[in-house]
Design a protein around this motif. Structure first.
Motif, PDB file in Angstrom:
ATOM      1  N   HIS A  62       0.390  39.254   2.765  1.00 33.60           N
ATOM      2  CA  HIS A  62       1.160  38.033   2.544  1.00 33.60           C
ATOM      3  C   HIS A  62       2.658  38.314   2.723  1.00 33.60           C
ATOM      4  O   HIS A  62       3.114  39.452   2.641  1.00 33.60           O
ATOM      5  N   LEU A  63       3.401  37.258   2.950  1.00 32.39           N
ATOM      6  CA  LEU A  63       4.832  37.390   3.190  1.00 32.39           C
ATOM      7  C   LEU A  63       5.566  37.771   1.908  1.00 32.39           C
ATOM      8  O   LEU A  63       5.218  37.311   0.824  1.00 32.39           O
ATOM      9  N   ILE A  95       9.776  38.414   0.293  1.00 33.29           N
ATOM     10  CA  ILE A  95      11.058  37.710   0.402  1.00 33.29           C
ATOM     11  C   ILE A  95      11.846  38.179   1.626  1.00 33.29           C
ATOM     12  O   ILE A  95      12.602  37.411   2.219  1.00 33.29           O
ATOM     13  N   GLY A  96      11.643  39.434   2.030  1.00 28.45           N
ATOM     14  CA  GLY A  96      12.303  39.926   3.242  1.00 28.45           C
ATOM     15  C   GLY A  96      11.844  39.191   4.483  1.00 28.45           C
ATOM     16  O   GLY A  96      12.637  38.896   5.383  1.00 28.45           O
ATOM     17  N   HIS A  97      10.547  38.878   4.546  1.00 25.50           N
ATOM     18  CA  HIS A  97      10.022  38.080   5.658  1.00 25.50           C
ATOM     19  C   HIS A  97      10.697  36.705   5.693  1.00 25.50           C
ATOM     20  O   HIS A  97      11.072  36.208   6.752  1.00 25.50           O
ATOM     21  N   ALA A  98      10.797  36.089   4.511  1.00 20.34           N
ATOM     22  CA  ALA A  98      11.375  34.745   4.428  1.00 20.34           C
ATOM     23  C   ALA A  98      12.828  34.755   4.885  1.00 20.34           C
ATOM     24  O   ALA A  98      13.264  33.881   5.643  1.00 20.34           O
ATOM     25  N   LEU A  99      13.592  35.729   4.427  1.00 21.50           N
ATOM     26  CA  LEU A  99      14.984  35.866   4.857  1.00 21.50           C
ATOM     27  C   LEU A  99      15.053  36.041   6.368  1.00 21.50           C
ATOM     28  O   LEU A  99      15.794  35.332   7.058  1.00 21.50           O
ATOM     29  N   ASN A 100      14.280  36.955   6.876  1.00 21.03           N
ATOM     30  CA  ASN A 100      14.310  37.295   8.300  1.00 21.03           C
ATOM     31  C   ASN A 100      13.975  36.100   9.179  1.00 21.03           C
ATOM     32  O   ASN A 100      14.716  35.750  10.100  1.00 21.03           O
ATOM     33  N   GLY A 154       8.541  44.401 -12.039  1.00 29.41           N
ATOM     34  CA  GLY A 154       8.311  42.984 -12.302  1.00 29.41           C
ATOM     35  C   GLY A 154       9.457  42.093 -11.854  1.00 29.41           C
ATOM     36  O   GLY A 154       9.641  41.001 -12.388  1.00 29.41           O
ATOM     37  N   ASN A 155      10.232  42.538 -10.864  1.00 34.37           N
ATOM     38  CA  ASN A 155      11.404  41.768 -10.435  1.00 34.37           C
ATOM     39  C   ASN A 155      11.267  41.207  -9.024  1.00 34.37           C
ATOM     40  O   ASN A 155      12.261  40.867  -8.397  1.00 34.37           O
ATOM     41  N   THR A 156      10.043  41.150  -8.523  1.00 38.05           N
ATOM     42  CA  THR A 156       9.850  40.619  -7.179  1.00 38.05           C
ATOM     43  C   THR A 156       9.965  39.096  -7.175  1.00 38.05           C
ATOM     44  O   THR A 156       9.593  38.422  -8.137  1.00 38.05           O
ATOM     45  N   ILE A 157      10.499  38.576  -6.104  1.00 36.61           N
ATOM     46  CA  ILE A 157      10.568  37.134  -5.873  1.00 36.61           C
ATOM     47  C   ILE A 157       9.658  36.821  -4.695  1.00 36.61           C
ATOM     48  O   ILE A 157       9.875  37.312  -3.585  1.00 36.61           O
ATOM     49  N   VAL A 158       8.626  36.044  -4.949  1.00 34.18           N
ATOM     50  CA  VAL A 158       7.634  35.736  -3.910  1.00 34.18           C
ATOM     51  C   VAL A 158       7.980  34.390  -3.280  1.00 34.18           C
ATOM     52  O   VAL A 158       8.132  33.392  -4.001  1.00 34.18           O
ATOM     53  N   PRO A 159       8.119  34.334  -1.957  1.00 35.11           N
ATOM     54  CA  PRO A 159       8.478  33.067  -1.306  1.00 35.11           C
ATOM     55  C   PRO A 159       7.585  31.907  -1.708  1.00 35.11           C
ATOM     56  O   PRO A 159       8.062  30.799  -1.951  1.00 35.11           O
ATOM     57  N   GLU A 160       6.302  32.162  -1.802  1.00 36.68           N
ATOM     58  CA  GLU A 160       5.347  31.101  -2.138  1.00 36.68           C
ATOM     59  C   GLU A 160       5.670  30.467  -3.491  1.00 36.68           C
ATOM     60  O   GLU A 160       5.584  29.247  -3.658  1.00 36.68           O
TER      61      GLU A 160
END
Length: 978
Positions: free
Chosen positions: A66-67, A69-74, A655-661
């Motif tokens: 799955h995508l 946050i780096g994918h979303a930025l890119n 626990g600090n990840t931001i998931v685009p979804e």
């Protein structure tokens, strides 16, 4: 400002719009996605004729999850580049793509096999490859939908995949160009090797993490010549890889380092040194070495100087020489010579050499022509020692899961047993790991296939240089623009210093190295490699028809060689290509071969993260310089990494990840896109809950501006339009600002500066419009009749609407579509089918701008003075005021008198007096020469516009309103509307 009096309420031209203040983006955005697909926006844009092509070539993400946050930025940055150039008049094409081959997918299939107790080696290779293909295909579909949900435009119906048959054919064809132009060769040298994955790795496939390693100080005795004055002394080396000691072939020293002979004079109870031992050490490091050996300062002494000439001609014995059961494995004298890579900053000042496991040592002995004497083959592809190696056969450097194996301990224990160790310890240091398995790697000498970066490329294309390195360096400096410029420096230094490209991988899922070697020939022989254009053409045709799997089918070698050469004379190579060669070749099968590619096979833009200077930017440059003679791109744009709000790297464990979804579910994709636009992507960016709240707040302010314009433009027709030359100064000032902003927006989009573009638009919308122009013109818009002032304001609103929606559409793709359709709800209509309108240069008026800068400065003093009175509850509304403004400068006083200054300050009346203000008058330190004395407005309150003027009560028809409002009411009555 306006009355609630029922009699007049319906006579006001209040804003009317169904555009909601609450966006509801998470629910509504999918509707626009469906609409765009239904009306075929991307395909309709391609139908626009006569436009200059602009192509951003997509660096392929990997199809295995799955995508993040780096994918979303890119992808959002790419989308903003593509959309903005389309709306500036280009035919802006975007073909999304995926990297589908390689170890990550192969590793996933192997994991599935291990869970089922299935042996990969027992599975037919074609069957295994088909499972890998199916796995990649599944994730391509998943990621495609996730990218589309972010609002990314492109040819989603026909993306490029490196595993498509034509792509595999072209990758093989591009590889065979290296075969034919003389840059391909087979060599044996230390390469980064993953024992866990059993394959060579490239630098781009390696990441560095802290690792705790054993560290040992080992003694090599001076044994030759026997009568040398240093005979019997021991050279001490230091290493963090004890497992390389069995492969030691030499020790080297620095010709300019100061060495000494040191003697042990006393020892503690537990110590591997003995009284009388003599050690050769660098003077700068001797004290530290003895400390590691647990010797006190009074237990050793320096007994002699040792010069570089004293060290010449010496031979050493390996510490395992003569060990019982060694079978003579380490009996040869070890070479001892100077080398320029030795330092006295850490260790002992001497370096142990295992040329099979270290590049510097390998190159030293290669250049001396001594490789045959020093190369060993002690380590197998799984990281174990060869079975017949005395003492250590079958020991593993790493465990099967990538942790510490049993080899290091076995080597250390044996060195202790034979008296070869002076000290030992552990060290935590940065160590290379495979970025896929996350396991540590080793350097291992093994036959691999390389592309030379320094050989002359035999293709006749020497405009940029004769070697790949020369072509790449000149391309970087002469053909490519870098955003930011630091990207140039980073890639240039990498190319300048890089070794030859390791092309081969010992895996199964990928494009094979489509070449054949002659049986019995050596790699240095001229006929070692089969170079035949007809054979190459047959391979390409077969791959194009049936994919690269055919290489592994029975009889394929005979099929492609028969009738050209005797198949029995050749061996087929089964290694697969480095996946960076796959992605580096995409320019050929995407830009060159597709109808929506480019005429010259060169992209206008490559845009990726800064890690791709050693990845895709790098491999694409090398690959194209080997086959095209130049870089495959004109612009390289680089973004940094995404961190959390505290600047920490994101990780699941923290626990600090931001998931685009999750962001999209909570806020909508436009908020995520707006975060991208607001950040300086050229550096590392931060994201987190508080940052996203701030982005959403700014979005609401901008949405409110758009909503106000929609309300004010209700029922606007061409009959309402006013020529700019007839407009009041305030409107012409807005047009001037628009003309200024148009240049900034276009220049910003062309320079990929989305932060600059959005900041300029947002400040204009909130400061120049909402807080100034709209605030001033509310009275005219709501209360005027069909006046020039009101029609001019609405004309400006229409002009603003066109520009703000198109300027913002590349960023807020959903919201601007909503805004556009609210006004133009035609079937098939879309903001994304519209270009940014040309803004006449004639609107620029520097003199007018200078005048209104002074007007606004004076206004700030008035509004600040009124705010004091409002805070003190002297007034509730600025319309209750009629301040007196004192202006020291005569020209400024005249200037303020020439405009409707009371309307600009939103007061019922105002007076401007030339001269200094009285003592106690309100001033602002940043606005010199302007002072305000507060007075309440005199007269009666208009029941329609709330202005307080003496004229209220003087109109016979409408005595409770101003004369302006009375005229408007008569106009409405005449039209039968009141």
């Amino acid at each position: 400002m306006c009355a609630d009096t029922p009699e007049y309420k319906d006579t006001l031209s209040l804003p009317k719009t169904d555009f909601p203040m609450r966006a509801g983006l998470p629910k509504r955005e999918p509707q626009w996605l469906d609409r765009w697909e239904k009306i075929g926006v991307y395909d309709r844009l391609r139908e626009k004729e006569g436009r200059k092509p602009f192509t951003l070539h997509d660096g392929p993400p990997y199809a295995n999850g799955h995508l993040h946050i780096g994918h979303a930025l890119n992808k959002t940055i790419k989308d903003m580049i593509v959309r903005s150039h389309q709306m500036m008049g280009f035919d802006s094409r975007y073909v999304p793509g995926w990297d589908c081959h390689g170890l990550p997918i192969e590793w996933k299939i192997e994991e599935q096999y291990r869970k089922k107790g299935k042996n990969k080696d027992a599975v037919d290779v074609v069957e295994f490859r088909q499972e890998c293909r199916a796995f990649a295909d599944k994730w391509v579909d998943i990621q495609r939908e996730e990218f589309k949900r972010i609002g990314i435009t492109g040819n989603w119906a026909d993306p490029y995949l490196t595993m498509n048959y034509h792509a595999e054919a072209v990758i093989a064809e591009e590889f065979m160009k290296f075969l034919m132009n003389g840059t391909l060769y087979q060599g044996s040298k230390p390469v980064m090797w993953s024992p866990v994955e059993k394959t060579a790795l490239a630098e781009a496939e390696v990441e560095y993490h802290d690792k705790e390693s054993f560290t040992i100080w080992v003694k090599f005795k001076v044994a030759k010549p026997a009568d040398h004055k240093l005979a019997g002394a021991q050279v001490v080396i230091w290493t963090t890889t004890p497992w390389t000691i069995p492969s030691n072939k030499a020790v080297v020293y620095g010709a300019d380092i100061a060495y000494g002979l040191y003697e042990v004079t006393g020892t503690p109870e537990e110590c591997w040194a003995k009284v009388g031992d003599k050690y050769l050490l660098a003077d700068n490091l001797a004290a530290d070495v003895f400390k590691r050996a647990r010797l006190e300062e009074d237990q050793w002494t320096r007994v002699a100087d040792v010069s570089a000439s004293d060290l010449e001609g010496i031979g050493l014995t390996h510490p395992l020489k003569g060990a019982e059961g060694s079978n003579g494995e380490w009996d040869d004298i070890r070479d001892f010579r100077a080398a320029d890579f030795v330092t006295d900053t850490e260790g002992t000042g001497f370096v142990h050499c295992a040329p099979s496991h270290g590049m510097e040592e390998f190159e030293l002995y290669r250049d001396l022509g001594m490789l045959e004497q020093v190369i060993t083959y002690n380590v197998m592809d799984d990281g174990s020692f060869r079975a017949d190696l005395p003492f250590f056969g079958g020991k593993y450097i790493l465990s099967r899961k990538g942790g510490e194996g049993d080899a290091n301990k076995a080597v250390i224990d044996k060195l202790v047993e034979v008296g070869g160790l002076l000290a030992r310890g552990k060290i935590k240091h940065s160590y290379p790991h495979s970025w896929r398995s996350k396991a540590p790697i080793i350097y291992r000498n093994t036959p691999q296939w390389f592309a030379s970066v320094d050989r002359t490329v035999g293709d006749g294309q020497d405009q940029m240089g004769t070697s790949i390195r020369e072509r790449a360096l000149r391309s970087i400096d002469e053909l490519v623009k870098w955003t930011p410029q630091t990207g140039r420096n980073r890639l240039y230094s990498m190319i300048e210093a890089r070794p030859d490209w390791v092309l081969s991988r010992q895996r199964a899922w990928g494009v094979p190295l489509t070449c054949f070697t002659k049986k019995g020939a050596l790699p240095t022989d001229a006929d070692f490699l089969l170079r035949n254009e007809e054979v190459n053409a047959r391979i390409v045709a077969a791959f194009d028809a049936d994919g690269a799997d055919v290489w592994y089918t029975e009889g394929f070698k005979v099929k492609v060689l028969e009738g050209i050469v005797d198949p029995a004379d050749y061996e087929q190579v089964y290694d697969v290509l480095d996946v960076w060669f796959d992605s580096g070749s995409t320019h050929a099968f995407v830009l060159r071969d597709r109808e929506d590619g480019t005429a010259d096979g060169i992209a206008d833009v490559y845009m990726e993260g800064t890690d791709q200077h050693r990845g895709w930017f790098h491999s694409s440059l090398l690959q194209a310089c080997g086959t095209k003679g130049r870089a495959p791109y004109r612009n390289v744009v680089t973004h940094g990494f995404t961190l959390d709000e505290k600047g920490m790297k994101m990780s699941k464990s923290l626990g600090n990840t931001i998931v685009p979804e999750e962001v999209i579910k909570q806020y909508g994709a436009d908020i995520l896109r707006l975060w991208v636009a607001q950040t300086d992507y050229t550096a590392d960016q931060r994201i987190g809950p508080e940052i996203l709240k701030g982005v959403a707040d700014g979005y609401r302010r901008l949405r409110n501006t758009m909503r106000y314009m929609l309300g004010a433009l209700g029922n606007f027709t061409e009959a309402d339009r006013v020529d700019p030359s007839e407009m009041p100064e305030l409107e012409r000032w807005v047009l001037h600002r628009l003309a200024e902003l148009d240049v900034k927006v276009r220049d910003g989009y062309q320079a990929f500066d989305f932060q600059g573009v959005y900041s300029a638009i947002f400040n204009f919308a909130t400061v120049d419009l909402s807080a100034f122009y709209f605030d001033i013109r509310k009275d005219a818009l709501y209360c005027d009749g069909n006046t020039l002032r009101r029609r001019s304001a609405r004309t400006v609103m229409d002009i603003l609407f066109e520009r703000l929606t198109t300027w913002l559409a590349p960023i807020l793709v959903f919201t601007m579509e909503e805004v556009w359709l609210e006004r133009f709800p035609d079937e098939g209509s879309s903001i994304h089918l519209v270009d940014m309108p040309e803004t006449p240069e004639a609107w620029l008026d520097a003199d007018l701008a200078a005048k209104w800068a002074k007007v606004r400065a004076a206004r700030r003093v008035v509004t600040a003075a009124l705010e004091v009175e409002r805070t003190n509850k002297v007034i509730g509304s600025s319309l209750e005021a009629a301040p007196e403004v004192f202006v020291a400068d005569a020209d400024l006083a005249a200037l303020l008198t020439s405009v409707e200054f009371e309307d600009i300050c939103i007061t019922s009346a105002i007076s401007v007096t030339e001269g200094a203000g009285p003592e106690g008058a309100f001033t602002l330190p940043e606005v010199d020469g302007v002072a305000v004395v507060f007075s309440k407005a005199e007269g009666n309150k208009c029941q329609r516009s709330w202005k307080i003027l003496p004229e209220v009560g003087t109109d016979a028809d409408f005595p409770d309103v101003t004369l302006r409002d009375a005229d408007a009411l008569r106009e409405l009555r005449a039209a039968g509307l009141f």
